[in-house]
Enzyme design. Structure first.
Site, PDB file in Angstrom:
ATOM      1  N   LYS A   1      -4.278   9.933  45.320  1.00  0.00           N
ATOM      2  CA  LYS A   1      -3.400   8.796  45.622  1.00  0.00           C
ATOM      3  C   LYS A   1      -4.085   7.790  46.548  1.00  0.00           C
ATOM      4  CE  LYS A   1       0.991  11.358  45.019  1.00  0.00           C
ATOM      5  NZ  LYS A   1       1.876  10.526  44.179  1.00  0.00           N
TER       6      LYS A   1
ATOM      7  N   LYS B   1       4.209   8.356  50.135  1.00  0.00           N
ATOM      8  CA  LYS B   1       4.163   9.293  49.013  1.00  0.00           C
ATOM      9  C   LYS B   1       3.425  10.521  49.510  1.00  0.00           C
ATOM     10  CE  LYS B   1       2.056   5.987  46.627  1.00  0.00           C
ATOM     11  NZ  LYS B   1       2.466   5.818  45.236  1.00  0.00           N
ATOM     12  N   ARG B   2       3.418  11.615  48.734  1.00  0.00           N
ATOM     13  CA  ARG B   2       2.637  12.762  49.164  1.00  0.00           C
ATOM     14  C   ARG B   2       1.202  12.330  49.459  1.00  0.00           C
ATOM     15  NH1 ARG B   2       5.130  17.976  49.057  1.00  0.00           N
ATOM     16  NH2 ARG B   2       3.033  18.647  49.607  1.00  0.00           N
TER      17      ARG B   2
ATOM     18  N   THR C   1       7.017   6.979  40.654  1.00  0.00           N
ATOM     19  CA  THR C   1       8.377   6.446  40.585  1.00  0.00           C
ATOM     20  C   THR C   1       8.676   5.595  41.815  1.00  0.00           C
ATOM     21  OG1 THR C   1       9.156   8.562  41.475  1.00  0.00           O
ATOM     22  CG2 THR C   1       9.420   8.199  39.095  1.00  0.00           C
TER      23      THR C   1
ATOM     24  N   HIS D   1       3.332  16.508  33.350  1.00  0.00           N
ATOM     25  CA  HIS D   1       3.346  15.597  34.504  1.00  0.00           C
ATOM     26  C   HIS D   1       1.984  15.286  35.077  1.00  0.00           C
ATOM     27  CE1 HIS D   1       7.663  15.088  35.447  1.00  0.00           C
ATOM     28  NE2 HIS D   1       7.789  16.234  34.803  1.00  0.00           N
TER      29      HIS D   1
ATOM     30  N   LYS E   1      10.905   2.084  42.670  1.00  0.00           N
ATOM     31  CA  LYS E   1      11.871   1.886  43.760  1.00  0.00           C
ATOM     32  C   LYS E   1      11.557   0.609  44.529  1.00  0.00           C
ATOM     33  CE  LYS E   1      11.916   6.871  44.440  1.00  0.00           C
ATOM     34  NZ  LYS E   1      11.262   7.930  45.254  1.00  0.00           N
TER      35      LYS E   1
HETATM   36  C1  PLP Z   1      10.244   8.659  44.954  1.00  0.00           C
HETATM   37  C2  PLP Z   1       9.764   9.659  45.912  1.00  0.00           C
HETATM   38  C3  PLP Z   1       8.513  10.257  45.736  1.00  0.00           C
HETATM   39  C4  PLP Z   1       7.563   9.877  44.621  1.00  0.00           C
HETATM   40  O1  PLP Z   1       6.696   8.865  45.104  1.00  0.00           O
HETATM   41  P1  PLP Z   1       5.397   8.417  44.283  1.00  0.00           P
HETATM   42  O2  PLP Z   1       4.868   7.288  45.094  1.00  0.00           O
HETATM   43  O3  PLP Z   1       5.861   7.987  42.935  1.00  0.00           O
HETATM   44  O4  PLP Z   1       4.493   9.586  44.249  1.00  0.00           O
HETATM   45  C5  PLP Z   1       8.102  11.206  46.659  1.00  0.00           C
HETATM   46  N1  PLP Z   1       8.876  11.553  47.704  1.00  0.00           N
HETATM   47  C6  PLP Z   1      10.087  10.991  47.902  1.00  0.00           C
HETATM   48  C7  PLP Z   1      10.887  11.408  49.093  1.00  0.00           C
HETATM   49  C8  PLP Z   1      10.573  10.031  47.029  1.00  0.00           C
HETATM   50  O5  PLP Z   1      11.782   9.498  47.229  1.00  0.00           O
END
Ligand code: PLP
Length: 868
Positions: free
Chosen positions: A610, A604-605, A715, A410, A719
């Site tokens: 990032k 995101k985190r 991911t 990952h 979305k």
């Molecule tokens: C999808 C999702 C992530 C992943 O987000 P990225 O932008 O791809 O890092 C992290 N936290 C939650 C709650 C999510 O639903």
């Protein structure tokens, strides 16, 4: 007795008493056993059972009947004290009854079919809420909505009562959750295995602009979605020593004598597939004390300590480690890993052994996928079981092991690559360390034969890193012990072959390395999160078949210029933005005056790679432009709302500073009368799955702006696209494939490419570098205390200005601003923008996790859906 309708399993009768022949056991049966058990039950009993076979609710009447019964018996409440929480629970218990009925049948069917099964090992499952998802997947939502309405409740309100099952940090854990949904929907014989943490990822509070962590005790109320399998008790040992002996034939034998024992007990979470009666199992382990007692301590009068030792067992599964893409290296974490993996393997092997097949057929029955290196110790544990306990020769055992496992990588970030001190293994898992040494020895011997005299190569690929202290490289162990290694997006899979795993490509050949691009489940991330868009889509596609074959969305292209459809599409987006405005008001008290403003979202985190810092610097730049403009000029600025959200690891100082900076910038901008409605900045606290379900449908634009080559896939990019938002992003992770699918005219790409990143970093170090004027201006504003005490952000600024700018914020800043200008330009032309949005959704079918799971099944597991 009395529970033999459950297909669950257990190694020995708990009471230890001998059982009569054909005793109906708790355990899952073989097809042949079912017949013999059946014939051993008196006809009269059988008839009674059949007469009262559990009926699923299938009408309002039968739902309401079950609901009231659960309120009055399960919850011991009544009409007079049934509050919303109780109503949520009674609703859930009623759905759960249906799921368990189908779960039982599914397990029986899978047992009868006796196909190869897949086991998905993940230390994280970021499931979110279960109720709404179960209603959608079982297609009972309308019926249940009407029923609870009859009973005096609003379904939407009840759904909100459920706490998120937040047993994960971010993308990796959410991927596992999407995968179990797709495995169940695709009717694969598959189980997920993980840990039932008592505390999920911490809840984030923002106090005076700072992140404050509070514990997430998600099991406060009864959890209707789990089935406690207290009868399944698997002993797990730690510490101790290894006994070396020889058998009668002079063959060496090793025997690990554990020094501390805890019990793994199972909790099962039914996972309903969409539009199928298939309900798979997610089994999460919980640690319990043994009932064996330390009598030495007890007899010496040390009762208190004896009890305390026992209680410590539970700490193993108490809490999820809150690091995303970071290796913490704590002993308790390694204990969690071994505990979970050993219990899961025990379970799988017990199931296999019941079939009385020879070990040579193990890999025809079992495939195990390792979600990152967290479960790598499973490779060693299986080898130990086969060699030490089952007496198989090393080579035969090793061939079984390597054909069983697949490993998903990952990340390429060095700080995230798992390593464990040899010394810790020596203490905690002494026999496993011996086996690791042997695995490594045999591996290095074959490498030596292949590449004689290349000592450098041997030391580079050794599982043991000869550092101070010596460390075990888990990723290398995972590669050596698996038959396939995959990355999670094309770019990422290429990168691992040319960087961190380059030597292994040379040794094994390129065919061991493959790609499976991540995906998301359209049930949760379209139908559940965005019911209005789903309805609009269904009105044109004529059915909900796209939820099982997402490529059917392609047909929407036909309507990209249909003015009526375009109007409705835009209206759905506006409604979803209004819904988010409500959430923001509730959580932050910030008023967003204008739902027509461009919603620009990065959730995101929080991580330096990032680059939320790049985003907030861009916001500051925009603010300074507005401030410089005359009141007349200001009219040309398009109104915008910049929305952030995400958690920082509690010990990650730089990430926490970024959160504080965002909040300080928000404070200044939101209260500056010169700015008014032109720009608002929001930090949404406690980003989680249920908030993501409200946020993803509400974006006009979302940001996926990692330094090229650092984000494995992402991911949330998928979305947002699936919900009709456009992306501003770097050429990184799955952004590359998203661009290919939706067309580059429908995405705003910017920034340096991954192939140049190392060179740029090198140049920073040795030739120095100059930040662009625009960024200098932003930094000066921070230093001039325009956003609170500038001194506070010194470390953040200095890492960019003086310490190499590792994440290339300066190098990408101008390119980022240009891309944002293009966004502003495009957004002015509403019709064109909506067209881009429709075309994006129409072409996002590839990013379904159903497609990803089919690729794993065919290319890695060799497992088939049970209806094929
Ligand atoms: C999808 C999702 C992530 C992943 O987000 P990225 O932008 O791809 O890092 C992290 N936290 C939650 C709650 C999510 O639903």
């Amino acid at each position: 007795m009395s529970s033999y309708n459950f297909n669950l399993e257990q190694s020995a009768p708990l009471d230890g008493l001998p059982r009569p022949k054909a005793q109906r056991r708790l355990t899952g049966f073989l097809p042949s056993e079912i017949k013999s058990i059946e014939s051993s039950i008196p006809l009269k009993s059988r008839e009674t059972w059949k007469k009262f076979a559990v009926q699923k609710f299938d009408s309002k009447d039968s739902f309401e009947n079950s609901f009231v019964r659960h309120v009055e018996t399960t919850l011991a409440r009544s009409l007079y004290n049934c509050d919303e929480l109780a109503a949520y629970q009674a609703t859930s218990e009623t759905i759960r009854d249906n799921l368990i009925t189908d779960w039982n049948k599914t397990q029986q069917k899978q047992t009868a079919k006796d196909q190869k099964r897949v086991y998905y090992f993940s230390l994280e499952f970021l499931m979110g809420r279960a109720l709404d998802n179960a209603l959608i997947n079982t297609k009972t939502r309308d019926l249940v909505r009407d029923s609870v309405d009859d009973l005096g409740f609003n379904l939407e309100d009840l759904i909100q009562k459920e706490p998120d099952a937040a047993l994960g940090n971010g993308g990796l854990g959410r991927l596992a959750a999407c995968f179990v949904d797709s495995l169940s929907s695709g009717e694969y014989p598959a189980w997920g295995y993980g840990i039932r943490y008592q505390y999920g990822i911490f809840a984030q509070k923002i106090i005076d602009g700072y992140q404050v962590e509070t514990p997430d005790y998600w099991l406060k109320f009864n959890n209707p979605w789990e089935i406690a399998r207290n009868e399944i008790q698997i002993p797990i040992d730690f510490y101790g020593y290894v006994e070396h002996t020889k058998n009668d034939n002079g063959v060496k034998k090793s025997n690990w004598i554990g020094g501390e024992r805890v019990i793994a007990t199972a909790f099962d979470f039914p996972v309903p597939g969409y539009d199928t009666k298939n309900v798979n199992n997610l089994r999460l382990w919980s640690a319990q004390p043994t009932t064996e007692f330390d009598f030495a301590k007890f007899n010496s009068g040390d009762y208190q300590n004896s009890v305390q030792d026992q209680q410590r067992a539970e700490t193993i599964t108490a809490v999820l480690y809150p690091n995303d893409n970071f290796d913490s290296g704590k002993e308790l974490r390694l204990k969690q890993q071994y505990f979970w993996v050993a219990a899961s393997l025990h379970d799988i092997i017990r199931r296999f052994k019941k079939s009385k097949r020879p070990w040579s057929e193990f890999t025809d029955q079992v495939a195990i996928q390792l979600n990152d290196t967290h479960p790598t110790i499973a490779i060693v544990e299986l080898q130990r079981i086969l060699v030490d306990l089952e007496g198989l020769p090393w080579d035969q055992a090793w061939s079984i092991v390597t054909n069983t496992f697949g490993y998903t990588n990952h990340t390429v970030l060095p700080e995230a690559l798992e390593k464990w001190p040899v010394e810790l293994f020596q203490r905690l898992l002494p026999r496993h360390l011996e086996i690791i040494y042997d695995i490594n020895l045999f591996f290095l011997q074959t490498v030596e034969k292949q590449f004689p005299k290349d000592r450098e190569l041997l030391s580079r690929v050794s599982v043991i890193e000869e550092s101070q202290p010596r460390q075990i490289r888990m990723a290398y162990l995972a590669i050596i012990g698996s038959h396939k290694v995959n990355g999670v997006a094309e770019l990422h899979s290429e990168l691992i072959k040319t960087t961190i795993f380059k030597d292994f490509v040379k040794i094994y050949g390129v065919s061991k390395f493959t790609n499976v691009t991540n995906g998301i489940t359209p049930r949760r991330w379209l139908k559940q999160a965005n019911p209005e868009l789903a309805e609009l889509i269904e009105s044109k596609l004529g059915s909900d078949a796209y939820l099982k074959d997402l490529t059917l969305l392609k047909k929407l292209e036909e309507y990209a210029d249909d003015s009526d459809f375009v109007k409705k599409w835009a209206q759905v987006k506006t409604n979803n933005k209004a819904r988010l405005i409500g959430l923001i008001k509730r959580l932050t008290n910030i008023e967003i005056p204008n739902p027509e403003a461009l919603f620009d979202i990065q959730v995101k985190r929080i991580h330096e790679y990032k680059r939320q810092q790049l985003n907030i610097f861009g916001v500051i730049h925009r603010y300074l432009q507005i401030k410089k403009a005359s009141p007349e000029e200001r009219k040309s600025f398009a109104p915008k709302v910049s929305i952030f959200g995400g958690k920082s690891a509690p010990g990650y100082y730089a990430a926490k500073l970024i959160i504080k900076l965002i909040n300080s910038v928000a404070e200044t901008i939101n209260n500056d009368p010169d700015v008014g409605d032109l720009l608002k900045v929001v930090f949404i606290p406690d980003y989680n799955v249920s908030k993501a379900e409200i946020i993803a449908p509400a974006s006009d634009l979302s940001e996926h702006i990692s330094t090229a080559g650092t984000e494995a896939s992402g991911t949330s990019n998928m979305k947002f696209v699936l919900n009709g938002g456009l992306i501003i992003g770097t050429v990184d992770g799955a952004n590359v494939e998203i661009t290919r699918e939706i067309g580059e005219e429908n995405i705003f790409l910017f920034g340096n490419l991954s192939e140049n990143v190392e060179e740029i970093r090198y140049s920073h170090r040795y030739n120095g570098y100059q930040l662009p004027e625009s960024l200098e201006e932003v930094i000066s504003a921070i230093e001039a205390n325009k956003f609170g005490d500038g001194n506070e952000f010194r470390q953040l600024v200095e890492s960019i200005k003086y310490h190499g700018d590792h994440y290339l914020v300066g190098d990408d800043f101008e390119s980022y601003l240009k891309a944002q200008e293009l966004v502003d330009e495009s957004f002015k032309d509403t019709k064109e923008w909506v067209k881009k949005s429709i075309l994006s959704v129409a072409n996002s079918g590839f990013f379904s996790s159903d497609r990803a799971i089919n690729e794993y099944a065919e290319g890695i597991w060799n497992v088939e859906s049970i209806n094929t």
